[in-house]
Enzyme design. Structure first.
Site, short mmCIF file in Angstrom:
data_model
loop_
_atom_site.label_atom_id
_atom_site.label_comp_id
_atom_site.label_asym_id
_atom_site.label_seq_id
_atom_site.Cartn_x
_atom_site.Cartn_y
_atom_site.Cartn_z
N LYS A 22 19.36 8.42 -1.81
CA LYS A 22 18.58 9.34 -2.70
C LYS A 22 17.26 9.63 -2.11
CE LYS A 22 16.06 8.01 -6.39
NZ LYS A 22 14.60 8.55 -6.83
N ASN A 23 16.44 8.49 -1.84
CA ASN A 23 14.83 8.82 -1.50
C ASN A 23 14.74 9.46 -0.13
OD1 ASN A 23 14.15 8.33 -4.11
ND2 ASN A 23 13.36 6.09 -3.43
N CYS A 117 10.68 9.34 -13.20
CA CYS A 117 10.89 8.15 -13.86
C CYS A 117 9.52 7.64 -14.28
CB CYS A 117 11.25 7.03 -12.93
SG CYS A 117 13.26 6.86 -12.91
N ARG A 122 1.38 7.28 -12.39
CA ARG A 122 1.78 7.47 -11.01
C ARG A 122 0.94 8.74 -10.41
NH1 ARG A 122 8.52 7.45 -10.74
NH2 ARG A 122 7.90 7.38 -8.73
N PRO A 123 -0.19 8.27 -9.88
CA PRO A 123 -1.05 9.24 -9.41
C PRO A 123 -0.79 9.93 -7.68
CG PRO A 123 -2.13 7.07 -9.03
CD PRO A 123 -0.67 6.86 -9.84
N ILE A 124 -1.26 10.87 -7.86
CA ILE A 124 -0.98 11.52 -6.45
C ILE A 124 -2.24 11.84 -5.38
CG2 ILE A 124 1.12 12.54 -6.86
CD1 ILE A 124 -0.38 15.29 -6.89
N ASP A 125 -3.15 11.04 -5.99
CA ASP A 125 -4.46 11.19 -5.54
C ASP A 125 -4.65 10.91 -3.76
OD1 ASP A 125 -4.05 8.15 -6.40
OD2 ASP A 125 -6.01 7.57 -5.14
N ASP A 308 12.32 -1.04 -6.29
CA ASP A 308 13.37 -0.56 -6.62
C ASP A 308 14.77 -1.39 -6.95
OD1 ASP A 308 11.75 1.89 -6.66
OD2 ASP A 308 12.62 2.56 -5.06
N ARG A 400 20.58 10.43 -12.32
CA ARG A 400 19.60 11.08 -11.30
C ARG A 400 19.84 10.52 -9.97
NH1 ARG A 400 13.91 9.53 -12.44
NH2 ARG A 400 14.14 10.48 -10.24
N1 EPU Z 1 -0.09 5.43 -5.47
C1 EPU Z 1 -1.44 5.84 -5.85
N2 EPU Z 1 -1.83 6.84 -5.63
C2 EPU Z 1 -1.10 7.80 -4.75
C3 EPU Z 1 0.29 7.36 -4.39
C4 EPU Z 1 0.67 6.04 -4.74
O1 EPU Z 1 -2.38 4.93 -6.42
O2 EPU Z 1 -1.44 8.90 -4.49
C5 EPU Z 1 0.25 3.95 -5.98
C6 EPU Z 1 1.15 4.10 -6.98
O3 EPU Z 1 0.69 4.08 -8.36
C7 EPU Z 1 1.90 2.72 -6.76
C8 EPU Z 1 2.04 2.45 -5.16
O4 EPU Z 1 1.00 3.40 -4.96
O5 EPU Z 1 1.45 1.80 -7.45
C9 EPU Z 1 2.97 2.58 -4.36
O6 EPU Z 1 3.41 4.08 -4.64
P1 EPU Z 1 4.37 5.19 -3.55
O7 EPU Z 1 3.59 6.41 -3.49
O8 EPU Z 1 4.84 4.20 -2.35
O9 EPU Z 1 5.42 5.40 -4.43
P2 EPU Z 1 6.32 6.93 -4.57
O10 EPU Z 1 6.26 7.50 -3.38
O11 EPU Z 1 5.73 7.81 -5.70
C10 EPU Z 1 8.36 6.07 -3.81
C11 EPU Z 1 10.00 5.90 -4.40
C12 EPU Z 1 9.93 5.18 -5.78
C13 EPU Z 1 9.85 3.64 -5.25
C14 EPU Z 1 8.26 3.81 -4.54
C15 EPU Z 1 7.90 2.45 -4.04
C16 EPU Z 1 10.68 8.21 -3.98
C17 EPU Z 1 11.03 9.43 -4.60
N3 EPU Z 1 10.29 7.35 -4.67
O12 EPU Z 1 7.66 6.52 -4.87
O13 EPU Z 1 11.43 4.98 -6.00
O14 EPU Z 1 9.61 2.83 -6.17
O15 EPU Z 1 8.42 4.67 -3.42
O16 EPU Z 1 8.65 1.98 -3.06
O17 EPU Z 1 11.03 7.89 -2.64
C18 EPU Z 1 13.22 4.98 -7.36
O18 EPU Z 1 14.05 5.37 -6.56
O19 EPU Z 1 13.74 4.22 -8.48
C19 EPU Z 1 11.80 4.99 -7.24
C20 EPU Z 1 11.08 5.00 -8.32
#
Ligand code: EPU
Length: 431
Positions: A22-23, A117, A122-125, A308, A400
């Site tokens: 999926k990811n 989810c 879940r920030p994108i900073d 995950d 999903r």
């Molecule tokens: N984070 C920040 N700022 C950012 C981005 C992330 O503070 O701009 C923090 C998050 O809050 C978290 C950590 O960094 O504490 C890691 O987040 P990451 O960015 O790695 O997560 P993601 O890319 O949003 C993906 C997977 C998630 C999985 C995480 C960690 C996808 C679509 N989602 O999320 O998968 O938990 O990596 O491995 O690839 C799932 O499949 O069930 C799922 C939630």
């Protein structure tokens, strides 16, 4: 409303074939936006997140054709807009990859803030900070990120990530693939789907090096050619069935996988007492007639134990003797589902990032809900071990990310079915 009904107590046995990841799919499909020719993507999981991202691309002008259950043809040449502001965007977290892909194609993007989810903030900073380093400015208004390059084309630079973030690493790879000059991403994520995206970009003619290490270097190119590409198997789906086999003391062979991607999961299952045999593209988990015992788990970015798989392992560890301690080290708040397990009489307490599981007492069936995708998978595992009939609601979360989850568990001998519940819980019919 659809629900799953599970009669617990049956050991899983047999074979299960794992779908595409999926990811990886939700990154590679938007990556096609960058391509200058049509692409064929194979081994795509047939799940609602994939349908959603395909529909979003279609609404932006791409021609998206399903060739068969696991193959999509995508022609991105008629994408006419840098904006993804349809409500569908809010339906999934990974819609943030549209930012990187549209920036790479048009030098600008306007994308609604993502949904998906919900397990805490879940920030994108980090994504935005990275785009800024590549020469972009952004503003957030009306729930959308509006971002553009100051000079039309993004400019390569060295970016150090404050946090190891999968999404940021992937988004910056997308944005940098056609940027001017060299982009270096330091302290980046090493997940298998990061490597898969790099392989896809390179197969189209991009110049991405180092994916799978903590430094990725991307030299921008002007043109990306169409390719046929097959997505990697889903490491988390595999880990879910492996945990389910252990929880039910069954014996299953998990096929169409890359065993190396499962090292941290395999190690934990061996530690608690399962017998694991690895083959080239399969792994067999044997927990028959075994007394499984406790373990501690700390979730970490790859190659550590994946967050995950944390909920599925918590559900499984309720069946193992002794006290297990889980340290959720990636997400701030990924334990909401534990309330649901407690409804099944699980002896679990949560203290901050720690979950403490007193295992070894059988769970009791109860009505429970999926609080998110992996939490939903954990409910299935718990229900498979419980005495009695468990009804799981909110299964749209599970669908999903898991292809044919009912059929796959049924084929392993589980007593699980999907029911349609009309208006009141009293009226239910099988579908
Ligand atoms: N984070 C920040 N700022 C950012 C981005 C992330 O503070 O701009 C923090 C998050 O809050 C978290 C950590 O960094 O504490 C890691 O987040 P990451 O960015 O790695 O997560 P993601 O890319 O949003 C993906 C997977 C998630 C999985 C995480 C960690 C996808 C679509 N989602 O999320 O998968 O938990 O990596 O491995 O690839 C799932 O499949 O069930 C799922 C939630």
């Amino acid at each position: 409303m659809n629900k799953f009904v599970v009669n617990g107590g049956k050991a899983l046995n047999g074979e299960v074939v794992i779908s595409g990841a999926k990811n990886a799919a939700v990154a590679i499909i938007p990556a096609v936006i960058l391509c200058d020719e049509p692409c064929r993507i194979e081994n795509i999981p047939n799940i609602s997140d994939v349908t959603l991202i395909g529909t979003i691309l279609h609404e932006m002008g791409a021609v998206v054709k399903r060739v068969n259950k696991s193959t999509l043809d995508i022609d991105p040449r008629r994408i006419f807009t840098h904006e993804a502001t349809t409500d569908l965007v809010r339906g999934m977290r990974a819609s943030y990859y549209l930012l990187g892909a549209l920036l790479g194609k048009f030098g600008k993007a306007k994308v609604l803030l993502p949904g998906g989810c919900n397990f805490g903030v879940r920030p994108i900073d980090q994504h935005l900070k990275g785009f800024e380093a590549l020469g972009c400015v952004h503003e957030i208004s009306d729930g959308a990120v509006d971002i553009r390059s100051r000079e039309g084309r993004l400019k390569g630079r060295t970016i150090y990530l404050d946090i190891v973030s999968v999404g940021t690493t992937i988004n910056l790879m997308l944005a940098a693939a056609k940027a001017e000059g060299l982009t270096v991403i330091e302290n980046c994520a090493k997940e298998p789907h990061v490597v898969d995206l790099a392989n896809f970009l390179n197969s189209m003619g991009a110049d991405v090096r180092g994916a799978g290490t903590d430094v990725i270097k991307i030299r921008g190119v002007n043109y990306l050619k169409g390719v046929t590409y097959s997505i990697i198997p889903d490491q988390i789906e595999a880990g879910t069935y492996m945990a389910a086999a252990a929880a039910t003391r069954g014996c299953i062979t998990v096929k169409n996988i890359t065993p190396k991607h499962l090292d941290s999961i395999t190690a934990k299952l061996r530690e608690i007492g399962c017998d694991i045999e690895e083959f080239d593209e399969a792994v067999r988990v044997d927990a028959r007639n075994r007394t499984l015992t406790r373990c501690n788990i700390k979730t970490m970015p790859h190659p550590g134990f994946p967050t995950d798989c944390q909920p599925q392992f918590v559900a499984m560890l309720t069946s193992c003797n002794g006290t297990s301690i889980i340290n959720e080290n990636v997400w701030d708040n990924r334990y909401q589902y534990i309330n649901e397990l407690q409804r099944m009489d699980a002896k679990i307490s949560v203290e901050g990032r720690l979950a403490i599981i007193e295992g070894g007492t059988p769970l009791k069936a109860a009505p429970v809900k999926a609080t998110d995708l992996r939490a939903g998978a954990a409910m299935i595992i718990a229900a498979l071990t419980a005495n009695g009939t468990t009804v799981i609601s909110n299964i749209q979360y599970i669908e999903r990310g898991y292809e044919e989850v009912v059929e796959k568990f049924q084929a392993l001998g589980a007593d699980i079915k999907r029911i349609y519940v009309k208006d009141s819980d009293d009226f239910a019919e099988s579908v």
